[in-house]
Design a protein around this motif. Structure first.
Motif, PDB file in Angstrom:
ATOM      1  N   PHE A   1      68.622  59.808  17.525  1.00  0.00           N
ATOM      2  CA  PHE A   1      69.542  59.093  18.782  1.00  0.00           C
ATOM      3  C   PHE A   1      70.979  59.063  18.160  1.00  0.00           C
TER       4      PHE A   1
ATOM      5  N   GLU B   1      60.516  60.510  32.061  1.00  0.00           N
ATOM      6  CA  GLU B   1      60.159  59.360  31.500  1.00  0.00           C
ATOM      7  C   GLU B   1      60.863  58.104  32.146  1.00  0.00           C
TER       8      GLU B   1
ATOM      9  N   PHE C   1      52.116  67.112  22.296  1.00  0.00           N
ATOM     10  CA  PHE C   1      52.079  67.339  20.815  1.00  0.00           C
ATOM     11  C   PHE C   1      50.917  68.087  20.261  1.00  0.00           C
TER      12      PHE C   1
HETATM   13  C1  EPZ Z   1      59.576  60.359  22.432  1.00  0.00           C
HETATM   14  O1  EPZ Z   1      59.370  61.103  21.361  1.00  0.00           O
HETATM   15  C2  EPZ Z   1      58.949  59.113  22.067  1.00  0.00           C
HETATM   16  N1  EPZ Z   1      59.565  58.522  20.960  1.00  0.00           N
HETATM   17  C3  EPZ Z   1      57.348  59.280  21.595  1.00  0.00           C
HETATM   18  O2  EPZ Z   1      56.892  58.093  21.404  1.00  0.00           O
HETATM   19  C4  EPZ Z   1      56.789  59.888  22.769  1.00  0.00           C
HETATM   20  O3  EPZ Z   1      55.364  60.179  22.369  1.00  0.00           O
HETATM   21  C5  EPZ Z   1      57.300  61.316  23.090  1.00  0.00           C
HETATM   22  O4  EPZ Z   1      58.796  61.019  23.495  1.00  0.00           O
HETATM   23  C6  EPZ Z   1      56.942  61.953  24.431  1.00  0.00           C
HETATM   24  O5  EPZ Z   1      56.863  60.906  25.528  1.00  0.00           O
HETATM   25  C7  EPZ Z   1      60.642  57.811  21.103  1.00  0.00           C
HETATM   26  O6  EPZ Z   1      61.205  57.507  22.433  1.00  0.00           O
HETATM   27  C8  EPZ Z   1      61.527  56.839  20.183  1.00  0.00           C
HETATM   28  P1  EPZ Z   1      59.754  64.718  22.741  1.00  0.00           P
HETATM   29  P2  EPZ Z   1      60.237  62.444  21.220  1.00  0.00           P
HETATM   30  O7  EPZ Z   1      61.014  65.377  22.362  1.00  0.00           O
HETATM   31  O8  EPZ Z   1      61.700  62.502  22.034  1.00  0.00           O
HETATM   32  C9  EPZ Z   1      59.029  69.044  21.412  1.00  0.00           C
HETATM   33  C10 EPZ Z   1      55.691  56.457  20.050  1.00  0.00           C
HETATM   34  O9  EPZ Z   1      54.370  56.385  19.794  1.00  0.00           O
HETATM   35  N2  EPZ Z   1      60.487  69.059  21.129  1.00  0.00           N
HETATM   36  O10 EPZ Z   1      59.581  64.527  24.366  1.00  0.00           O
HETATM   37  O11 EPZ Z   1      60.245  62.919  19.903  1.00  0.00           O
HETATM   38  C11 EPZ Z   1      58.279  68.314  20.527  1.00  0.00           C
HETATM   39  O12 EPZ Z   1      58.019  69.013  19.450  1.00  0.00           O
HETATM   40  C12 EPZ Z   1      56.306  57.886  20.150  1.00  0.00           C
HETATM   41  O13 EPZ Z   1      56.215  55.443  20.783  1.00  0.00           O
HETATM   42  C13 EPZ Z   1      60.721  70.322  20.564  1.00  0.00           C
HETATM   43  O14 EPZ Z   1      60.382  71.605  20.726  1.00  0.00           O
HETATM   44  O15 EPZ Z   1      59.360  63.365  21.888  1.00  0.00           O
HETATM   45  C14 EPZ Z   1      57.030  67.977  21.063  1.00  0.00           C
HETATM   46  O16 EPZ Z   1      55.989  68.892  21.223  1.00  0.00           O
HETATM   47  C15 EPZ Z   1      55.592  58.795  19.448  1.00  0.00           C
HETATM   48  N3  EPZ Z   1      62.234  70.471  20.736  1.00  0.00           N
HETATM   49  C16 EPZ Z   1      57.382  67.753  22.490  1.00  0.00           C
HETATM   50  O17 EPZ Z   1      58.745  68.451  22.644  1.00  0.00           O
HETATM   51  C17 EPZ Z   1      63.198  69.496  20.505  1.00  0.00           C
HETATM   52  O18 EPZ Z   1      64.302  69.440  20.244  1.00  0.00           O
HETATM   53  C18 EPZ Z   1      57.774  66.434  22.991  1.00  0.00           C
HETATM   54  O19 EPZ Z   1      58.662  65.857  22.156  1.00  0.00           O
HETATM   55  C19 EPZ Z   1      62.525  68.173  20.855  1.00  0.00           C
HETATM   56  C20 EPZ Z   1      61.183  68.084  21.150  1.00  0.00           C
END
Ligand code: EPZ
Length: 417
Positions: A96, A189, A328
């Protein structure tokens, strides 16, 4: 290394008020750097990721402190070029800081972020969105470097997956871009709405947050403000799943029940009685649950972070349950730890299959990620005897004091140094 000793087999009864959401406060602490003046965040729990973020802000040159639940952040005019790898690689939220440092410093080199090992967790959507806004971006295995030779320019950009973090990065960057930015395919979200509300209170003009299309009128000066982040819906999910599994009667206050709808419906289907108002949830359970099948996905589906917690509650449910995570690819590392307790679980791709057992045995368990670790606590609370949980440092990232959290409901958890 700290350990948790968890005495299982007791019902949970009592009342709790939820703290501010980890996944709201962490992006907000970075977004505060976009402002010209101080921001003050209220009701912030002393989480390990908050402490890490404060240390990161200090290293970058901002003044930041936590005192009695209040976080004050005083932005600087310019920031240090080097973000310390040890801090950055200890949490996913480090990502961030990319947008604010790019906007303020015009160039930023950031070590790749860390965080729970839930799969590949690339940052390509963050980077392609910043490039669309005019940044030049390059990355290698360990670092990402972004730079701008002139201010970012508003654009239209569509996310190929509703990434929470990428949506938040691009909203922050768009606030500083000249003109209008329209982001489609956004995550919905509640924490994104919360970030937009904070930035709008600072003077931004963001509309559509909570939907898949967000519009930002950028280039407006931002002044810091006082703000209370949303209550933590995943802490609420943690306690609700534990009470469902152990039996008992709990009342959660300062809890947005509407943000827990998917989980509450599943717990009712499993046999719990749930009574909600806008900001309270009362749950009653006899501890004998029926099997259910659930799919975790982007909001408003069941939160991916709640998947392991619900799975832990279903380990003794009568029948076959399945919990699938569409967000995930490796969410269920906790499965092998469940099996040490006598649970009958199988990971098949993105799904955890559960054949309910009559009893869970105490065991020596090892937390490997934040919500998987919390799920081990839920399972240990509903097991016989006393379980020992290592890897508490993972749990501390998202819970201020999980022993006290459950202790307030009559559970017996002891933390050893
Ligand atoms: C946020 O993570 C949260 N963390 C996570 O909480 C939460 O599980 C997640 O959102 C989903 O709701 C924070 O907010 C600090 P994503 P984030 O980007 O942003 C893919 C907890 O336990 N993706 O929505 O990393 C990624 O691989 C944590 O509190 C891309 O492909 O989640 C994943 O499969 C764990 N390219 C999916 O999107 C990117 O550039 C969701 O990831 C970014 C993500």
């Amino acid at each position: 290394m700290a350990q948790l000793l968890v005495k299982g087999g007791r019902p949970l009864t009592g009342e709790l008020s939820m703290p501010a959401a980890k996944n709201s406060i962490l992006p907000m602490m970075a977004a505060a750097l976009l402002c010209e003046t101080d921001s003050c965040f209220e009701q912030v729990p002393a989480l390990r990721d908050v402490t890490t973020s404060l240390a990161l802000l200090h290293q970058l040159g901002a003044k930041a402190q936590w005192s009695g639940g209040r976080v004050r952040i005083c932005p600087a005019k310019q920031y240090g070029k080097a973000a310390p790898q040890k801090l950055v690689s200890s949490m996913r939220s480090s990502i961030f800081y990319l947008a604010p440092l790019l906007v303020k410093n015009h160039t930023v080199t950031l070590p790749k972020p860390g965080g729970c090992r839930l799969g590949a967790r690339p940052i390509d959507l963050h980077l392609s969105g910043l490039a669309a806004l005019g940044a030049s971006v390059c990355e290698d295995a360990n670092f990402v470097k972004c730079s701008i030779s002139r201010p970012l320019v508003g654009t239209n950009f569509c996310l190929s997956f509703p990434s929470v973090g990428a949506t938040e990065t691009l909203v922050m960057a768009a606030c500083s871009a000249k003109g209008t930015t329209t982001l489609c395919g956004c995550a919905k979200e509640p924490e994104i709405v919360d970030l937009a509300n904070y930035l709008n209170r600072c003077g931004a003009q963001i509309t559509g947050a909570g939907g898949s299309c967000i519009t930002v009128q950028g280039g407006r000066p931002l002044t810091g403000c006082r703000y209370t982040p949303l209550p933590d819906r995943i802490t609420a999910a943690t306690v609700l799943c534990a009470a469902a599994a152990c039996g008992g009667r709990i009342l959660l206050e300062n809890t947005r029940s509407g943000q827990l709808s998917a989980l509450l419906q599943l717990l009712e289907r499993a046999g719990c009685r749930v009574y909600s108002t806008f900001d309270t949830v009362l749950l009653e359970s006899d501890g004998h649950l029926r099997a259910v099948s659930a799919q975790a996905g982007p909001y408003p589906q069941l939160a991916t972070d709640a998947g392991p917690l619900l799975a832990a509650a279903l380990l003794k449910a009568s029948g076959q349950s399945t919990v699938t995570d569409t967000v995930f690819e490796a969410r269920f590392a906790c499965a092998e730890q469940f099996a040490k307790m006598g649970a009958r679980v199988w990971v098949k791709g993105r799904s955890l299959q559960i054949a309910g057992v009559r009893q869970l045995e105490p065991a020596h368990l090892n937390a490997q990620d934040l919500r998987g670790g919390a799920a081990l606590v839920v399972a240990a609370l509903s097991a016989r005897g006393e379980s020992q949980i290592d890897g508490v440092c993972h749990i501390d990232r998202g819970y201020e004091d999980i022993a006290a959290l459950f202790g307030a409901l009559g559970a017996k958890l002891t933390r050893t140094p």
